[in-house]
Motif scaffolding. Structure first.
Motif, short mmCIF file in Angstrom:
data_model
loop_
_atom_site.label_atom_id
_atom_site.label_comp_id
_atom_site.label_asym_id
_atom_site.label_seq_id
_atom_site.Cartn_x
_atom_site.Cartn_y
_atom_site.Cartn_z
N SER A 238 3.05 1.56 28.63
CA SER A 238 1.90 1.94 28.71
C SER A 238 1.14 0.92 29.02
O SER A 238 1.62 -0.21 29.05
CB SER A 238 1.27 2.74 27.73
OG SER A 238 1.24 1.87 26.52
N SER A 239 -0.31 0.86 29.17
CA SER A 239 -1.20 -0.32 29.19
C SER A 239 -1.07 -1.25 28.08
O SER A 239 -1.40 -2.32 28.24
CB SER A 239 -2.67 0.10 29.39
OG SER A 239 -3.02 0.71 30.82
N LEU A 264 1.90 2.07 36.38
CA LEU A 264 0.74 2.90 35.58
C LEU A 264 0.76 4.17 36.64
O LEU A 264 0.14 5.30 36.03
CB LEU A 264 -0.48 2.47 35.07
CG LEU A 264 -0.27 1.81 33.88
CD1 LEU A 264 -1.70 1.27 33.50
CD2 LEU A 264 0.03 2.62 32.82
N ASP A 270 -2.51 7.83 29.54
CA ASP A 270 -2.33 6.10 28.90
C ASP A 270 -2.90 6.16 27.85
O ASP A 270 -3.47 7.20 26.97
CB ASP A 270 -2.88 5.13 29.91
CG ASP A 270 -2.71 3.90 29.87
OD1 ASP A 270 -1.94 3.66 28.95
OD2 ASP A 270 -2.83 3.15 30.49
N ARG A 273 -8.51 3.18 27.47
CA ARG A 273 -9.57 3.92 28.24
C ARG A 273 -9.54 2.90 29.68
O ARG A 273 -9.60 3.56 30.78
CB ARG A 273 -10.88 3.58 27.58
CG ARG A 273 -11.27 4.51 26.46
CD ARG A 273 -12.48 4.98 26.28
NE ARG A 273 -12.75 6.30 25.39
CZ ARG A 273 -12.62 5.82 24.03
NH1 ARG A 273 -12.40 4.70 23.55
NH2 ARG A 273 -12.55 6.84 23.22
N ASN A 274 -9.51 1.67 29.57
CA ASN A 274 -9.61 0.77 30.79
C ASN A 274 -8.31 0.69 31.21
O ASN A 274 -7.66 -0.62 30.76
CB ASN A 274 -10.59 -0.32 30.42
CG ASN A 274 -10.72 -1.13 31.80
OD1 ASN A 274 -10.64 -0.68 32.87
ND2 ASN A 274 -11.35 -2.47 31.80
N GLN A 275 -7.67 1.12 32.07
CA GLN A 275 -6.26 1.20 32.25
C GLN A 275 -5.94 -0.18 32.85
O GLN A 275 -6.61 -0.75 33.80
CB GLN A 275 -5.61 2.20 33.16
CG GLN A 275 -5.66 3.66 32.16
CD GLN A 275 -4.72 4.58 33.13
OE1 GLN A 275 -5.31 4.90 34.29
NE2 GLN A 275 -3.65 5.02 32.79
N ARG A 277 -4.52 -0.77 35.75
CA ARG A 277 -4.25 -0.24 37.12
C ARG A 277 -4.76 -1.63 38.04
O ARG A 277 -5.85 -2.02 37.84
CB ARG A 277 -4.89 1.10 37.51
CG ARG A 277 -4.24 2.12 36.97
CD ARG A 277 -5.03 3.22 37.44
NE ARG A 277 -4.59 4.42 36.66
CZ ARG A 277 -3.76 5.13 37.31
NH1 ARG A 277 -3.24 5.06 38.42
NH2 ARG A 277 -3.26 6.51 36.56
N GLU A 288 -5.91 -4.84 26.59
CA GLU A 288 -6.91 -3.71 26.07
C GLU A 288 -6.97 -3.15 24.86
O GLU A 288 -5.74 -3.17 24.43
CB GLU A 288 -6.66 -2.48 27.36
CG GLU A 288 -7.15 -2.81 28.73
CD GLU A 288 -8.72 -3.05 28.66
OE1 GLU A 288 -9.57 -2.29 28.03
OE2 GLU A 288 -9.22 -3.90 29.45
#
Ligand SMILES: [Mg+2]
Length: 323
Positions: A238-239, A264, A270, A273-275, A277, A288
């Motif tokens: 995950s992130s 991702l 995820d 919030r702010n992935q 990507r 994050e």
């Protein structure tokens, strides 16, 4: 490790036979961290991933050397008619990694998928990953057929399983006057000595991920002692866990190849919030914070939580962790 949580995040498409990604997450002084050892891994292997997770949560981390990392898009072994839609979700990219040798498929399926990508993205660099799924004759057949079609690969990752097979395949490639570069992934991280690949002449490139090697510091040591170029990569994290792989990529002296951190878009959810990507093929180096409501949304079933906690106790003992 108080307040460890286990989550199960659905995937968009089946990947390595999985439809969901299970992870154990916990908070340390550095922030949230993630233990992402695949469920089928034995305790010894999973312990290395645990050490990496502890480093990301609690350890001292090396300084990064860049603020952006270029990454590749990734294409699982999906049907040809689904490719355009999936890759459009990846945004702009210069490099795409195509999975080949999926069980239940054949070389024709692989070649059609590669040709479709070539048609859709004629400028993109193409790398393949077979996860060790071919034997030497099949790998050679694919390389020769692509060469006959005029499709040049950036490299071919883990076409065959063992270090001996990789070495033999490289010899066959050069005997036939082909130029395909071979990258070692599983062979570089499952072996007790990640550099055995290099000593055996089994690869042109090393794919390194910090989690399977026991953390960023150890992965940097491996990179420093290897003469081969490195591709920093991720392992379906995950992130939260991907942040550690991004930190590793950003800490390497040199990045010759786009990093394999664009995973991702295979996830349907995820934990932040702010992935992490990529935008236009580039990831901003950052860490994050966990979105705590994701813990409820993706909360794993009780019996899976119990399974992970029991595994944590066993692996914790293996690495000398108390309590
Ligand atoms: Mg790989």
């Amino acid at each position: 490790m108080a307040a460890a949580r286990v989550v199960s995040i659905p995937l968009r498409t089946r990947f390595r036979g999985m439809t969901e990604r299970e992870l154990l997450v916990f908070e340390g002084p550095n922030g949230w961290s993630e233990w992402a050892a695949f469920p089928e891994y034995g305790d010894e292997e999973a312990s290395l991933w645990l050490e990496a997770a502890l480093e990301w949560g609690y350890g001292s981390l090396p300084a990064t050397k860049r603020s952006q990392v270029k990454v590749n898009a990734i294409l699982p072994a999906i049907k040809v008619e689904e490719i355009a839609k999936l890759l459009s979700k990846a945004g702009k990219f210069e490099t795409v990694k195509i999975k080949v040798s999926e069980s239940g498929q054949n070389l024709t399926d692989d070649i059609s998928r590669i040709q479709e990508v070539k048609t859709l993205y004629p400028e993109a660099k193409i790398r393949l990953d077979a996860n060790g799924g071919f034997d030497i004759p099949l790998a050679l057949e694919l390389i020769e057929k692509l060469s006959a079609l005029g499709i040049k690969l950036e490299y071919f990752e883990q076409p065959v399983k063992t270090i001996a097979e990789l070495a033999e395949l490289r010899l066959e490639i050069s005997k036939r006057g082909l130029e395909t570069l071979i990258a070692a992934d599983e062979s570089a991280r499952k072996s007790s000595d990640p550099l055995a690949v290099e000593i055996a002449g089994a690869a042109d490139i090393l794919v390194l991920k910090s989690a399977p090697l026991g953390g960023i510091a150890r992965a940097l040591e491996v990179a420093a002692s290897s003469k081969l170029p490195i591709v920093a990569s991720s392992a379906m994290q995950s992130s939260i866990g991907l942040g550690a792989e991004l930190h590793f990529a950003a800490s390497l002296d040199e990045l010759v190849f786009d990093a394999g951190l664009g995973t991702l878009n295979l996830f349907a959810g995820d934990l932040v919030r702010n992935q992490l990507r990529p935008e236009n093929g580039v990831l901003e180096v950052r860490r994050e914070e966990l979105n705590t409501s994701a813990l409820e949304i993706f909360n794993a079933e009780d019996h899976r939580y119990d399974w992970w906690i029991a595994r944590l106790e066993r692996c914790g003992r293996l690495i000398g962790l108390e309590g």
